[in-house]
Design a protein around this motif. Sequence first.
Motif, short mmCIF file in Angstrom:
data_model
loop_
_atom_site.label_atom_id
_atom_site.label_comp_id
_atom_site.label_asym_id
_atom_site.label_seq_id
_atom_site.Cartn_x
_atom_site.Cartn_y
_atom_site.Cartn_z
N LEU A 1 0.78 -1.34 0.09
CA LEU A 1 -0.21 -0.11 0.03
C LEU A 1 0.86 1.29 0.11
O LEU A 1 0.58 2.14 -0.76
CB LEU A 1 -0.94 0.00 1.22
N ASN A 2 1.87 1.27 0.96
CA ASN A 2 2.68 2.18 1.11
C ASN A 2 3.56 2.67 -0.26
O ASN A 2 3.58 3.72 -0.62
CB ASN A 2 3.68 1.91 1.98
N LEU B 1 0.91 4.12 -3.01
CA LEU B 1 0.63 5.39 -2.74
C LEU B 1 1.68 6.43 -3.06
O LEU B 1 1.60 7.28 -3.84
CB LEU B 1 0.10 5.39 -1.70
N LEU B 2 2.88 5.98 -2.54
CA LEU B 2 3.94 6.95 -2.65
C LEU B 2 4.36 6.89 -4.05
O LEU B 2 4.96 7.94 -4.70
CB LEU B 2 5.22 6.53 -1.77
N ILE C 1 2.28 6.90 -6.83
CA ILE C 1 1.31 7.90 -7.24
C ILE C 1 1.66 9.02 -7.06
O ILE C 1 1.60 10.21 -8.14
CB ILE C 1 -0.08 7.25 -6.90
N ALA C 2 2.20 9.52 -5.82
CA ALA C 2 2.45 10.88 -5.55
C ALA C 2 3.41 11.55 -6.24
O ALA C 2 4.19 10.62 -6.97
CB ALA C 2 2.90 10.82 -4.08
N PHE D 1 11.35 10.21 -1.41
CA PHE D 1 10.29 9.10 -1.18
C PHE D 1 11.07 7.63 -1.19
O PHE D 1 10.43 6.89 -0.18
CB PHE D 1 9.24 9.02 -2.16
#
Lengths: 374, 630
Positions: free
Chosen positions: A22-23, A26-27, A29-30, A336
């Motif tokens: 998940l991490n 999502l990171l 996508i950022a 990131f």
Amino acid sequence: MGRYILVRTIWILVIISIILSLNFVLLKIAPEFPPPTEEEKSIYYARQVTDGYMTVRVVDDAVEVEEITTAIETNTVECSKCYYKPNEVLNPTKYWAYEPVPLSHQYFRWVGNIITDWNWGFSTRVKPNTAVFDVLIGKNADGTYSGNSRIATTLKLNLIALFFYIPIGFGLGIIAALYKNSWLDNMISLLVMFFISVPSFVVMTMMVMVFGFQLQWVPDQWPPSFLATSVQLRALILPVLGLSFGAIAGLTRTTRAELTEVLTSEFLLLARTKGLTRTQAVIRHAMRNSMVPLVPGIIGSFVFLLSGSVIIEKIYGIPGTGLIYLDAMTEGQYDFNLVLGITAFYTIISLFAVLLVDLSYGIVDPRIRMGARR
Amino acid sequence: MNEEKRNLQPRDFEFVQADSKIYDKKFETKPIGYFKDAMIRFSKNRTNVIASSILGLIILGTILIPIFSSKNFEVLEAELAFLPPKIPVLSNWGIYEGTSEKENIPVDLTTIDSETGLGLPITYQEKEIDMDSLTNYYVECTDRDPLCQDGENVLSVDVGATHVSIISEEYMTLTKTKNPSIEIDIFDFINEHDSVLNVYVKPSFTDPYTVVGTTNVAGVLTIDPFELFPDLNFPMITQIKIELVSTDRTDKVSINSVSVYDNSQDEPIFYENGYELSQYTIASDDDGAGLFVRSHGQMLMADFTFKNYVSAFGSHYRFMPASEYNLIMDENPQCVSSPHPDTVNYPNGWVFEEGCPVEVVFTQTESVVVEGVEYYSFETMLNYQLYKGYEEVPYYFFGTDLNGRDLFTLLWVATRTSLMIGLVVAMINVSVGVVYGAISGYYGGTVDLILQRITEVIGRIPWLVTLSIFVSFFGPGVQTLILILIVSGWIGPQAVTRTQFYRYKGREYVLAARTLGAKDSRLIFRHILPNGIGTIITSSVLMIPGAIFAESTISFLGFGIGHGQKFNVFGIEFSGVSVGVLLSDGRMYLLDHPHLTIYPAILISILMITFNMFGNALRDAFNPALRGSE
């Protein structure tokens, strides 16, 4: 029991992989923040290609070159994560186009890189183009060790705090329970209320102000590693206290509650009627029974300490994982990959602590030990 | 129980029903309901009542104080930054006077008062200092600073160099008829490698430097500069060059002073020591290299009590546009100007009489005409108190922060923000948690199993992970803050609700309602939830301090709200300053301005402690299991 251990272990591993995935997703996508300098940037993108997160191709079609040039000049590049590197700096007639592969491919490459190479990606800003895990253990790009392993610093601090707070928390809790409703108990309850309520950063800041700056009994911040051992040892005092006050208060409160409950139970009265002294009854019967639910709690408190150490590290300037996490999270220039590595470290450590808690429940609780389902 | 009641005699008792029947009588006492019982138990514990009252006062304060405060807590005023606390009544007794202790400030040597022997610290004015508290003392210094006086200057060569020389700044005129002599006072000469000190002069501008004196021991070296030049009849205008010839850097020569005497006066015609001597430059044209450092210098320092308020509301330099200047002139008809007394430096300046916000105008700039409008400005000295229109110097109870805002008001505004975020987060968490827990607890079985596994995964996410994800998507701000706090915050209320549902869903009255055809939603919201709501709500009260705790931590780290942000809740605008933000500001100034940390820390401590005590008391009061105990 074997089945219980197996089920818990697998479940924890599933949770870890869900959280990390998940991490990662999502990171990714950022918006991305590649290294600032041109040289580091080219190394970074070349490595993205070898790691399999991007593809590179030569753009020599005149129309496309023209399109890219205008897009860069007018700052309207559609693909925000692409990188176009001109072949000739002044007169771009060709570009190296670095383009990301689809996220699902990236994800499987990421998992593969971790499993085969232990490759968690490379830092983009804090220590450009150094492997994330090497940043955390203080390994330089040339293979030497800087002597400051961030993971070791944080773990050392937290373990010291753990072994510092357990005896104190137990002791205070036992005293409070044995002398229930005396002035001693009231005093302890008052302190417990204070330290449970007041955030640790407030306590830590006040301690640094009073003992560090005003009285100068201890260093006002973490000393560099070349200073004498006595200074290093004194520098441990404040962070260990700052970390443990909350934990001491929590443990004292739980111990007091558990022990009070056991002390009023009937089997203790039976023990007294059999002729045991109060001390014998308390130590052999009450304590042992009240400890049972506390042991897993103590293992679990390590997670609590670890997450609290981020703020203590910031206040005292301790070069641990928490401080470098905050550094990597500097607004507008996020690193990131490093964030991903550090959060993975925290996730894995805390979930293994959770696993230990579960297993220790299994050991101390006979209902689970005997194989009954929870 | 008092003494009377303890020693009861038989005659103290009387038969209630001696001559009457009571079975048809009404109860004389009122029945005690659930809430009344809770209220009684709540008010029995005096500590909790006190804590709850303090909490009530704080909440009242956060509502009223920002409304009625006359102090500025929004605009930045650099002139009023870092004022210490000053409290009206207490200041008369010598505490909270609005002063601060200053230590180790160098003294301006020109201001030394011949009567008291005390000098004023540099950059401070006499009216800003409590003169009774002023003390002067000497400390050792090694700075090349005019304030660092006396002491020696130590000359030594660099590694690998054979010599080093220093040359005086000034040229001195030596006239033969006056019989001049040069004296070099050497305080100490560490000489273990056959080093030699040579003194040079230039007989005339065209000649090279010539050695006129040599020594290799400490003491005063007296030189007759004309000894080697008996034929020189015109005055010698020369610099003095002192050379250390040495092969080892441990050989050092400490020079006290360089002086020149002649027979025209008893005092030396030329005397340089300490700071002046340290200004001698190392000659760069003779291949020498070395160090020339100060040692054992003395600097006069001052400790004193600084009147911050006098200083802040005193004179301030300001460069202001003509529009502002003219506005001040229009509003203050008492301003009468007269020419500046210092007509040399400020030929176009003028001064005002006392009582005018503008004290001095140094210059008026040349005007620039843009699109027909004339622009010019004034270089002025303002009286800040009059300029801001204060009748008297205001009191800042907790001092001011780094931007000159009143910390007292700001603190209440910040507490209001913290409380509101805590309330909003608690409300969201409780709503989500109740619905989730109700579904999970009511349906049970597979639904419960799946929902609880999901909770477990979400509850196990470390807060650093949620923090990084939300910050990377939305950046720091109130939105991020609330999202971080609710992502796993609903798990607590969810668990409580689920337990309550497990407890009540098997009861007969639920079964009866179901038999009558009640739908699931009716059973959940009309029959089960109201029974468990007391427990759910009271345990949720403790969510508010928890949320404030987390909010202040995240804001302290800089990922939450901050100065300049604003957000709306129910149409009311809240400032982005929370207690965590204030503490984060104060962290930079722990040493110099501890008041920035102490007051927010005390307020948040009191708030958290009373809130937790109130929550615990409420939970205990509503817990039927504790009925009748204590």
